[in-house]
Motif scaffolding. Sequence first.
Motif, PDB file in Angstrom:
ATOM      1  N   TYR A  19     110.992  43.184 -28.996  1.00 34.93           N
ATOM      2  CA  TYR A  19     110.339  43.929 -28.090  1.00 34.93           C
ATOM      3  C   TYR A  19     111.341  45.213 -27.677  1.00 34.93           C
ATOM      4  O   TYR A  19     111.055  46.323 -27.891  1.00 34.93           O
ATOM      5  N   LEU A  20     112.710  44.691 -27.508  1.00 34.34           N
ATOM      6  CA  LEU A  20     113.419  45.855 -27.007  1.00 34.34           C
ATOM      7  C   LEU A  20     114.016  46.686 -28.392  1.00 34.34           C
ATOM      8  O   LEU A  20     114.115  47.961 -28.071  1.00 34.34           O
ATOM      9  N   PHE A  23     111.184  48.901 -28.709  1.00 41.36           N
ATOM     10  CA  PHE A  23     111.111  49.866 -27.423  1.00 41.36           C
ATOM     11  C   PHE A  23     112.163  50.998 -27.676  1.00 41.36           C
ATOM     12  O   PHE A  23     111.979  52.202 -27.505  1.00 41.36           O
ATOM     13  N   TYR A  40     104.575  53.456 -21.631  1.00 43.76           N
ATOM     14  CA  TYR A  40     105.716  52.518 -21.163  1.00 43.76           C
ATOM     15  C   TYR A  40     105.646  51.466 -20.043  1.00 43.76           C
ATOM     16  O   TYR A  40     105.017  52.002 -19.014  1.00 43.76           O
ATOM     17  N   ASN A  41     106.204  50.330 -20.142  1.00 40.75           N
ATOM     18  CA  ASN A  41     105.865  49.221 -19.499  1.00 40.75           C
ATOM     19  C   ASN A  41     107.108  49.032 -18.597  1.00 40.75           C
ATOM     20  O   ASN A  41     108.061  48.128 -19.404  1.00 40.75           O
ATOM     21  N   THR A  45     109.764  45.643 -19.966  1.00 37.99           N
ATOM     22  CA  THR A  45     111.120  46.210 -20.508  1.00 37.99           C
ATOM     23  C   THR A  45     111.999  45.355 -19.707  1.00 37.99           C
ATOM     24  O   THR A  45     113.019  44.922 -20.033  1.00 37.99           O
ATOM     25  N   ASP A  46     112.162  45.465 -18.448  1.00 37.27           N
ATOM     26  CA  ASP A  46     113.151  44.930 -17.492  1.00 37.27           C
ATOM     27  C   ASP A  46     113.204  43.556 -17.641  1.00 37.27           C
ATOM     28  O   ASP A  46     114.428  42.891 -17.683  1.00 37.27           O
ATOM     29  N   CYS A  48     112.604  41.639 -20.305  1.00 34.51           N
ATOM     30  CA  CYS A  48     113.228  41.351 -21.669  1.00 34.51           C
ATOM     31  C   CYS A  48     114.632  41.556 -21.567  1.00 34.51           C
ATOM     32  O   CYS A  48     115.318  40.897 -21.953  1.00 34.51           O
ATOM     33  N   LEU A  49     114.982  42.743 -20.986  1.00 37.00           N
ATOM     34  CA  LEU A  49     116.464  42.894 -20.638  1.00 37.00           C
ATOM     35  C   LEU A  49     117.084  42.113 -19.718  1.00 37.00           C
ATOM     36  O   LEU A  49     118.361  41.406 -20.046  1.00 37.00           O
ATOM     37  N   ARG A  59     120.216  47.522 -15.308  1.00 40.90           N
ATOM     38  CA  ARG A  59     118.742  47.680 -15.433  1.00 40.90           C
ATOM     39  C   ARG A  59     118.181  48.420 -14.363  1.00 40.90           C
ATOM     40  O   ARG A  59     117.008  49.065 -14.593  1.00 40.90           O
ATOM     41  N   ARG A  63     114.948  50.884 -14.797  1.00 40.97           N
ATOM     42  CA  ARG A  63     113.413  50.502 -14.342  1.00 40.97           C
ATOM     43  C   ARG A  63     112.823  51.191 -13.610  1.00 40.97           C
ATOM     44  O   ARG A  63     111.813  51.609 -13.713  1.00 40.97           O
TER      45      ARG A  63
END
Length: 233
Positions: A19-20, A23, A40-41, A45-46, A48-49, A59, A63
């Motif tokens: 995903y990252l 992205f 953007y979600n 995203t956060d 996954c990070l 992060r 975020r």
Amino acid sequence: MTAINSREDLSVYLAARSYLYRFFQSLFGAEPTPEALGAYNAELTDACLEALSVDENVRGPFRRRLQTVARDAQNVAADLRSAYTVLFVGPGEPAGSPWESLHRGVERRLFTDVTLAVRRAFKAQGLTPQLGPGVADDALALELDFLAALALRAQSALSGGEGGGGLVPEDARAPLAASRQFLADHLNQWVDALRQCVVDADSTGFYADATGLLVDFCALDEQALARLTDEAA
């Protein structure tokens, strides 16, 4: 460092990195539009990070910024598009200098031996990007696209239930090893220099935060890949 001790851990890790890379490729590879920004979600995203062990202090600011951008996409798109043009498009040499060869050569020029080495890495994996006029293989977006493609291969090998005992399925080992090698030989050799250029020139802070995250993510991913590929050898 990301703890990967079971197939369940591995599944989370592979999904997060897949995903990252996609992205970041979409963020750095195309001019921002209200539609893209609104999609953007920030929470995904956060998450996954976090799965890659990126620190909350890194992060958190992004975020919150991504939440604001997604919520107010129509109003912020013009400013972000202007920043993107300055940083990654031009006219003239973009302030972000988003090509590996510009950051690694003695002379700042495109289409060097570095570019050819990137092209060989792509070809070795059967991946040949569709290049427009004057587009070099070692552009940031193309390197991220390459890593996203390899990440998807590894993820698909695991989800497809293919291959072998041990923690890492046999069919996932080659794309993971290729990713580790490419990060070590290419992206992680220059992405921090890119970050500094972006920090110095970004009028919005959005791309500065994003490149900071990219630096941390890529470094942590290389570490995790090193552990996985060494154990699978």
